[in-house]
Scaffold this motif. Sequence first.
Motif, PDB file in Angstrom:
ATOM      1  N   SER A 118       0.819  -1.206   0.000  1.00  0.00           N
ATOM      2  CA  SER A 118       0.000   0.000   0.000  1.00  0.00           C
ATOM      3  C   SER A 118       0.857   1.263   0.000  1.00  0.00           C
ATOM      4  CB  SER A 118      -0.922   0.022   1.220  1.00  0.00           C
ATOM      5  OG  SER A 118      -0.175   0.213   2.410  1.00  0.00           O
ATOM      6  N   ILE A 119       0.252   2.368  -0.412  1.00  0.00           N
ATOM      7  CA  ILE A 119       0.943   3.656  -0.393  1.00  0.00           C
ATOM      8  C   ILE A 119       1.280   4.045   1.043  1.00  0.00           C
ATOM      9  CG2 ILE A 119       0.682   6.118  -0.893  1.00  0.00           C
ATOM     10  CD1 ILE A 119      -0.971   5.360  -3.332  1.00  0.00           C
ATOM     11  N   GLU A 120       0.363   3.773   1.965  1.00  0.00           N
ATOM     12  CA  GLU A 120       0.596   4.125   3.364  1.00  0.00           C
ATOM     13  C   GLU A 120       1.799   3.391   3.952  1.00  0.00           C
ATOM     14  OE1 GLU A 120      -3.984   4.051   2.928  1.00  0.00           O
ATOM     15  OE2 GLU A 120      -2.224   3.154   1.976  1.00  0.00           O
ATOM     16  N   ALA A 121       2.124   2.202   3.432  1.00  0.00           N
ATOM     17  CA  ALA A 121       3.233   1.409   3.964  1.00  0.00           C
ATOM     18  C   ALA A 121       4.578   1.810   3.370  1.00  0.00           C
ATOM     19  CB  ALA A 121       2.977  -0.072   3.714  1.00  0.00           C
ATOM     20  N   CYS A 122       4.586   2.714   2.411  1.00  0.00           N
ATOM     21  CA  CYS A 122       5.845   3.135   1.787  1.00  0.00           C
ATOM     22  C   CYS A 122       6.729   3.855   2.809  1.00  0.00           C
ATOM     23  CB  CYS A 122       5.576   4.067   0.608  1.00  0.00           C
ATOM     24  SG  CYS A 122       4.860   3.245  -0.838  1.00  0.00           S
ATOM     25  N   PRO A 123       8.014   3.542   2.863  1.00  0.00           N
ATOM     26  CA  PRO A 123       8.920   4.228   3.788  1.00  0.00           C
ATOM     27  C   PRO A 123       9.032   5.729   3.503  1.00  0.00           C
ATOM     28  CG  PRO A 123       9.922   2.209   2.945  1.00  0.00           C
ATOM     29  CD  PRO A 123       8.683   2.446   2.146  1.00  0.00           C
ATOM     30  N   THR A 124       8.822   6.135   2.248  1.00  0.00           N
ATOM     31  CA  THR A 124       8.905   7.542   1.852  1.00  0.00           C
ATOM     32  C   THR A 124       7.556   7.961   1.280  1.00  0.00           C
ATOM     33  OG1 THR A 124      11.234   7.203   1.279  1.00  0.00           O
ATOM     34  CG2 THR A 124      10.206   9.224   0.488  1.00  0.00           C
TER      35      THR A 124
END
Length: 288
Positions: A118-124
């Motif tokens: 998911s986008i929310e899980a992206c580190p950046t």
Amino acid sequence: MTLRQKLAGKRFGLVLSAGYFGFFGHAGFLSGLAEAGLSPSAYAGSSAGGLVGGLAAAGMAPARIIELLLDLKRADFWDPDPLGALQSIALGRGHGGTGLLRGRHFQALLERALPVASIEACPTPVALAATNLSRGEVAIFRSGALAPRIVASCAYPGMFRAIELEGELFWDGGLVDKAPLLALADWDGLKLDALLVHYLPSHGRASIGGLLAYAQGLDIGMTIARREHFKLQLEVAQARGLPVYVVSSELPKVSPRKLGEGASAVVAGRAAAARALAGEPLPFQANR
């Protein structure tokens, strides 16, 4: 002061423009930044830029992104559905006639490669631009499943069928928003010191004539609209006091039938980053 000096030690967002198969050049540009010791604090992108921005934000190193793209084969994204398209057209319903490819192979490739779902899980943080055909507006994805939203951002009109997400249809973000820098400038909480844009000029025809004159004219008009939209975003960000540095790159042309040119585009993108970082920032001058 060089561009590298202006960015060193700063929280800067990287905006990657649309550009058909320009993702090879974007990957090279990202590699050039890494070689200079620069790491973006946020990403935004449309189409080809959305692909590379999404991969980088998910935690993939530039070298891994380049490896993935250079391994790309036509079969990895080529999933035409001509019968479904004809049926949709004949029945007068559905969106099968909006493009040749369904996008399922492309999404499956991304789901295998991405380290997060998911986008929310992206580190950046990352913002992906798409064109919402159902609402008639630009869509900026900052949340949700990552792979299908990258596909939606990259769904080049005619080549890809409109991508359905939660009952709405989406096409390529570059159709309207070529380089979505305000997607980062308007994002509360990012606290960025500057924006860096890697802009790939469009290469539409400069003149029209013959049987395709109508389509050529539309292409020129859309190219102008995208460029002017970007220039307006640039003026808005700068009026707010947010420095924006634009690097405009001319890269080798890559297409589904010329994937072998991808390696040359990677090298050209890396070289463009090195040249830009070593010199003073230049004003945006792209004509297309």
